[in-house]
Motif scaffolding. Structure first.
Motif, PDB file in Angstrom:
ATOM      1  N   ASP B  38       0.836  -1.204   0.000  1.00 46.34           N
ATOM      2  CA  ASP B  38       0.000   0.000   0.000  1.00 46.34           C
ATOM      3  C   ASP B  38       0.869   1.252   0.000  1.00 46.34           C
ATOM      4  O   ASP B  38       0.661   2.169  -0.781  1.00 46.34           O
ATOM      5  CB  ASP B  38      -0.919   0.006   1.229  1.00 46.34           C
ATOM      6  N   GLU B  39       1.815   1.253   0.896  1.00 46.49           N
ATOM      7  CA  GLU B  39       2.693   2.409   0.992  1.00 46.49           C
ATOM      8  C   GLU B  39       3.451   2.604  -0.315  1.00 46.49           C
ATOM      9  O   GLU B  39       3.587   3.718  -0.816  1.00 46.49           O
ATOM     10  CB  GLU B  39       3.677   2.198   2.159  1.00 46.49           C
ATOM     11  N   LYS B  48      -2.793  -0.179  -6.730  1.00 50.18           N
ATOM     12  CA  LYS B  48      -2.223  -1.481  -6.417  1.00 50.18           C
ATOM     13  C   LYS B  48      -2.284  -2.423  -7.610  1.00 50.18           C
ATOM     14  O   LYS B  48      -1.408  -3.258  -7.798  1.00 50.18           O
ATOM     15  CB  LYS B  48      -2.970  -2.114  -5.240  1.00 50.18           C
ATOM     16  N   GLY B  49      -3.304  -2.269  -8.406  1.00 49.82           N
ATOM     17  CA  GLY B  49      -3.417  -3.099  -9.588  1.00 49.82           C
ATOM     18  C   GLY B  49      -2.175  -2.974 -10.465  1.00 49.82           C
ATOM     19  O   GLY B  49      -1.671  -3.956 -11.010  1.00 49.82           O
ATOM     20  N   PHE B  55       4.721  -6.604 -11.201  1.00 45.34           N
ATOM     21  CA  PHE B  55       5.477  -7.562 -10.405  1.00 45.34           C
ATOM     22  C   PHE B  55       4.514  -8.584  -9.850  1.00 45.34           C
ATOM     23  O   PHE B  55       3.437  -8.228  -9.377  1.00 45.34           O
ATOM     24  CB  PHE B  55       6.196  -6.840  -9.266  1.00 45.34           C
ATOM     25  N   THR B  56       4.909  -9.839  -9.916  1.00 40.86           N
ATOM     26  CA  THR B  56       3.938 -10.872  -9.528  1.00 40.86           C
ATOM     27  C   THR B  56       3.530 -10.732  -8.077  1.00 40.86           C
ATOM     28  O   THR B  56       2.397 -10.995  -7.725  1.00 40.86           O
ATOM     29  CB  THR B  56       4.520 -12.277  -9.739  1.00 40.86           C
ATOM     30  N   ASP B  57       4.454 -10.362  -7.233  1.00 40.68           N
ATOM     31  CA  ASP B  57       4.130 -10.182  -5.834  1.00 40.68           C
ATOM     32  C   ASP B  57       5.244  -9.392  -5.164  1.00 40.68           C
ATOM     33  O   ASP B  57       6.148  -8.896  -5.836  1.00 40.68           O
ATOM     34  CB  ASP B  57       3.919 -11.536  -5.150  1.00 40.68           C
ATOM     35  N   LYS B  58       5.173  -9.287  -3.874  1.00 43.59           N
ATOM     36  CA  LYS B  58       6.138  -8.489  -3.147  1.00 43.59           C
ATOM     37  C   LYS B  58       7.555  -9.006  -3.395  1.00 43.59           C
ATOM     38  O   LYS B  58       8.492  -8.225  -3.606  1.00 43.59           O
ATOM     39  CB  LYS B  58       5.808  -8.554  -1.656  1.00 43.59           C
ATOM     40  N   ALA B  59       7.693 -10.305  -3.379  1.00 43.71           N
ATOM     41  CA  ALA B  59       9.008 -10.886  -3.615  1.00 43.71           C
ATOM     42  C   ALA B  59       9.526 -10.508  -5.002  1.00 43.71           C
ATOM     43  O   ALA B  59      10.733 -10.370  -5.206  1.00 43.71           O
ATOM     44  CB  ALA B  59       8.938 -12.399  -3.469  1.00 43.71           C
ATOM     45  N   GLY B  60       8.605 -10.344  -5.948  1.00 46.76           N
ATOM     46  CA  GLY B  60       9.001  -9.970  -7.293  1.00 46.76           C
ATOM     47  C   GLY B  60       9.689  -8.619  -7.321  1.00 46.76           C
ATOM     48  O   GLY B  60      10.620  -8.389  -8.106  1.00 46.76           O
ATOM     49  N   ILE B  61       9.236  -7.719  -6.488  1.00 44.20           N
ATOM     50  CA  ILE B  61       9.865  -6.408  -6.415  1.00 44.20           C
ATOM     51  C   ILE B  61      11.266  -6.531  -5.833  1.00 44.20           C
ATOM     52  O   ILE B  61      12.230  -5.968  -6.359  1.00 44.20           O
ATOM     53  CB  ILE B  61       8.995  -5.461  -5.573  1.00 44.20           C
TER      54      ILE B  61
END
Lengths: 192, 192
Positions: B38-39, B48-49, B55-61
């Motif tokens: 969110d941040e 967020k979309g 990026f597929t998910d947080k780990a992707g970033i």
DNA sequence: CTCATATACGGACTATAGTCCGTATCCGAT
DNA sequence: ATCGGATACGGACTATAGTCCGTATATGAG
């Protein structure tokens, strides 16, 4: 996740049991994916606060369930017949341990993954890691006193649930084929 | 997490950059703990979309950020001077790799943990695991053709961020002291 | 038996990752 | 320059772990 030590109040003890029973049932019916804390609380007829007083977190519940399934193996390691129990030379016991441990993990893979997943440290402070590591350390030390601890930790890394999952589920190795190959590596770490 | 291949639409490319820039800044200011989706979306001035399209998910970033910090090492492994680059015997290159890799992980520990944490498989399908594993496999194969792959995987287990965190942060080993001890174990796996 | 207090209970609340889909924008074809 | 479809956007929504705290209950002392 041993049961809390002090004499629990009767309701507390009853609730703890209820939760574990509900967890077993929920796992049987829905698998690990269906084991949510809300669902568990509701099946156990208990509030979420109660869940979290009895178990530190979700991984704590998995740990408690695993405890029951592991007592046996502990006993066989400490007092059973060789080569898993005492009496055989270090490397043989190490190989026997590797086999027993891999069978244990593979038979409870989802549950163990649950304990390892929560926080990167999951593997280290749950599910009896210190016990396993120490056992391996002692066996390694029979062969080479120096660096036994670090070698034991290296061995436990290789036997982590994440790695075994990779080998078993992703690369589709058969457990029976995997065991001797891993045994060889594990023993070589001790001996080299 | 390579940038998507097809020519991105201009707004998409701009947003991707914005997200990565915001992530770097957020990490610098708040550390990994402050890196919430969110941040990040709000700092990057993006919904967020959009985050999740890029990026597929947080780990992707985290993976994408790590990519930038790793190019160098890739290049040195493939074309740099020995012993990290080609030209030295397998075991020496392996030791050099272990050192470089441990320094890389330890210098980016939180970020790497982020990629390994998400799902037990995190370690295996992100952050260039296949590249590292393959490199190690090739070096091991110089010494012993058989079982090189599994030994490479065993070695990568030992070098996992979770294990290194345990050694560095929990057991408080110094990196400089840890490196030679781990090198010894790693090389012994290849040679044994 | 009654009462005081420590202990435990329940469930609403917060924080966060990740999904969904109606709307807006880009861009190549005409 | 325009237009229409492909592409991407945004943010409300869902799912879930874990926290908080006012209320209820067990239990031992008197």
């Amino acid at each position: 996740m041993a049961p809390p030590q002090q004499p629990l109040r009767a309701d507390a003890r009853r609730n703890r049991r209820r939760i574990l029973d509900a967890a077993v049932q929920l796992l049987a019916v829905e698998g690990v994916a269906g084991l949510t804390m809300d669902e568990l609380a509701s099946r156990a007829q208990v509030g979420k606060g109660t869940l979290y007083r009895n178990f530190t977190d979700k991984a704590g519940i998995a740990s408690a369930l695993l405890d029951d399934r592991v007592r046996d193996m502990h006993a066989r390691m400490l007092q059973g017949p060789p080569p898993l129990g005492p009496g055989a030379p270090g490397p043989e016991r190490l190989a026997a341990f590797a086999e027993a441990y891999m069978r244990h993990i593979s038979g409870n893979l989802d549950l163990v993954l649950l304990t390892e997943e929560s926080s990167p440290r999951g593997r280290f402070d749950r599910a009896g890691y210190p016990f396993w590591r120490r056992h391996v350390e002692i066996l390694v030390a029979e062969v080479r006193a120096d660096g036994a601890r670090m070698r034991a930790e290296a061995i436990m890394s290789i036997l982590s649930a994440a790695q075994l999952e990779q080998w078993l589920r992703i690369e589709h190795h058969e457990l029976g084929e995997l065991i001797p190959r891993v045994q060889e590596i594990v023993v070589s770490i001790a001996e080299a």
